[in-house]
Design a protein around this motif. Structure first.
Motif, short mmCIF file in Angstrom:
data_model
loop_
_atom_site.label_atom_id
_atom_site.label_comp_id
_atom_site.label_asym_id
_atom_site.label_seq_id
_atom_site.Cartn_x
_atom_site.Cartn_y
_atom_site.Cartn_z
N VAL A 137 11.71 18.63 1.19
CA VAL A 137 10.30 18.67 1.57
C VAL A 137 9.81 17.23 1.73
O VAL A 137 9.97 16.41 0.81
N THR A 138 9.24 16.94 2.88
CA THR A 138 8.72 15.59 3.13
C THR A 138 7.23 15.56 2.81
O THR A 138 6.43 16.21 3.47
N ALA A 139 6.87 14.81 1.77
CA ALA A 139 5.48 14.73 1.34
C ALA A 139 4.71 13.67 2.13
O ALA A 139 3.52 13.82 2.41
N VAL A 140 5.38 12.56 2.46
CA VAL A 140 4.79 11.48 3.26
C VAL A 140 5.80 11.12 4.34
O VAL A 140 6.99 10.94 4.05
N ALA A 141 5.34 11.02 5.59
CA ALA A 141 6.25 10.81 6.70
C ALA A 141 5.84 9.60 7.54
O ALA A 141 4.75 9.59 8.14
N GLU A 142 6.69 8.57 7.56
CA GLU A 142 6.51 7.42 8.43
C GLU A 142 5.09 6.84 8.33
O GLU A 142 4.44 6.56 9.33
N MET A 143 4.61 6.66 7.11
CA MET A 143 3.25 6.18 6.88
C MET A 143 3.19 4.66 6.99
O MET A 143 3.97 3.94 6.35
N SER A 144 2.25 4.17 7.79
CA SER A 144 2.05 2.72 7.93
C SER A 144 0.56 2.42 7.95
O SER A 144 -0.18 3.01 8.72
N PHE A 145 0.13 1.52 7.07
CA PHE A 145 -1.25 1.02 7.10
C PHE A 145 -1.36 -0.21 6.22
O PHE A 145 -0.47 -0.48 5.40
N GLU A 146 -2.43 -0.94 6.39
CA GLU A 146 -2.72 -2.11 5.56
C GLU A 146 -4.15 -2.02 5.05
O GLU A 146 -5.03 -1.52 5.74
N VAL A 147 -4.37 -2.51 3.83
CA VAL A 147 -5.71 -2.61 3.25
C VAL A 147 -5.89 -4.06 2.82
O VAL A 147 -5.10 -4.58 2.01
N GLY A 148 -6.91 -4.71 3.36
CA GLY A 148 -7.16 -6.11 3.04
C GLY A 148 -7.88 -6.29 1.72
O GLY A 148 -8.52 -5.36 1.20
N ALA A 149 -7.80 -7.49 1.17
CA ALA A 149 -8.50 -7.80 -0.07
C ALA A 149 -10.01 -7.62 0.10
O ALA A 149 -10.58 -8.04 1.10
N GLY A 150 -10.64 -6.94 -0.86
CA GLY A 150 -12.09 -6.75 -0.83
C GLY A 150 -12.55 -5.52 -0.08
O GLY A 150 -13.75 -5.23 -0.06
N GLU A 151 -11.65 -4.77 0.53
CA GLU A 151 -12.06 -3.56 1.25
C GLU A 151 -12.37 -2.42 0.28
O GLU A 151 -11.84 -2.37 -0.84
N PHE A 152 -13.20 -1.49 0.73
CA PHE A 152 -13.47 -0.26 -0.01
C PHE A 152 -13.09 0.88 0.94
O PHE A 152 -13.79 1.16 1.90
N VAL A 153 -11.96 1.52 0.67
CA VAL A 153 -11.37 2.47 1.60
C VAL A 153 -11.33 3.87 1.00
O VAL A 153 -10.87 4.05 -0.14
#
Length: 320
Positions: free
Chosen positions: A27-43
């Motif tokens: 079972v694939t729970a996460v597939a080919e996930m790509s992202f970036e979160v910069g310092a100080g962000e609220f995501v």
């Protein structure tokens, strides 16, 4: 602060077949996930149950190792350098506490100080600051098991921030809280992000948290990133009906909505009309005001919950 590059996490699942046999599947729970979160962000990190949110958080904190791809948090590999990373991040799970159940809240904080090796002077200063911001003073001597849910959550937030982490990861921090407690927690989170520059990654089913706190939203569905952008961009990606609330001078006769407009409900002289995204709201307001004796009228933008629901309904792996 956070970088995922082509990250996949798969789990083996065994199903009993016959008396001694088991079938193995993946079972694939996460597939080919790509992202970036910069310092100080609220995501805000959104997704239905089973979408892969918790799996992502566990990889970010080093609890799970990715099957493939690269994970970096504060420049570190979470799985390989988990102890070092723990001193730079704070984590709060809304349904689990990091506090000692039978100890007074103050003693839990003292133990956490030793775990993170926080200097005593710095600890006292930081605890005093957090106690004031979160109004913890009246129950610092209270055993954790006697605290209300809202009080315990404020205690968990304090515990996660005593060592002044660069990144705060929150999993359902307002679940089950009353309106007053939610407001306190939301105000506090906005403040530490704005004043201290703490990066915050928030997963929640309470979309009120997202609307009040997050400048950026990521939506995950079936293990894939379905959207990444601002709230306004999310609304534009999956537009939902706006609501026109009309107060008439009297309850009779029953008003007839303009063509293409749906009557949601009516209670006495008040009615709610659904305006499709492709219909000009100003023309609907003018039509209603011209045809009826109107006392008051208000246009409500769609709730973020409606927008996200429409996004999910389009299916997995949508591009944001």
């Amino acid at each position: 602060m956070i970088r995922l590059d082509g990250v996949t996490k798969a789990f083996p699942v065994y199903t009993k077949k016959g008396f001694l046999r088991r079938d193995r599947s993946v079972v694939t729970a996460v597939a080919e996930m790509s992202f970036e979160v910069g310092a100080g962000e609220f995501v805000g990190y959104l997704g239905p149950n089973g979408a892969g949110k918790s799996t992502t958080i566990k990889m970010l904190t080093g609890i799970l190792t990715a099957s493939s791809g690269e994970v970096r948090v504060a420049g570190l590999d979470p799985a390989r350098r988990r102890t070092e990373l723990a001193r730079r991040i704070g984590v709060v799970f809304g349904q689990r506490t990091t506090l000692w159940w039978d100890l007074p809240l103050r003693d839990s904080f003292a133990l956490i100080r030793h775990l993170y090796k926080v200097d005593e002077g710095r600890f006292r200063s930081r605890l005093g600051e957090l106690t004031e911001l979160l109004e913890l003073g009246p129950f610092l001597a209270t055993p954790v098991r006697q605290l209300s849910l809202g009080q315990r959550m404020r205690g968990d937030l304090t515990a996660a921030l005593l060592h002044s982490p660069e990144l705060l990861v929150l999993d359902e921090p307002t679940i089950g809280l009353d309106v007053v407690s939610k407001a306190t927690v939301r105000d506090f989170l906005a403040r530490i992000n704005a004043e201290e520059g703490t990066t915050v990654l928030l997963t929640t089913h309470d979309l009120g948290d997202i609307e009040r706190l997050c400048r950026r939203v990521m939506v995950i569905d079936h293990g894939r990133l379905a959207f990444d952008g601002t709230l306004d961009a999310l609304r534009a990606t999956a537009p939902a009906d706006r609501t026109l609330v009309v107060d008439l001078a009297s309850a009779a006769p029953a008003p007839v909505p303009p063509p293409g407009i749906r009557l949601i409900k009516r209670e006495g002289p008040r009615m709610w009309l659904a305006i499709p995204p492709d219909v000009n709201a100003a023309s609907v307001v003018a039509s209603v005001a011209g045809a009826h004796d109107v006392v008051d009228i208000a246009l409500r933008e769609p709730d973020i919950e409606d927008v996200v629901t429409r996004l999910y309904s389009r299916g997995p792996a949508l591009d944001g």
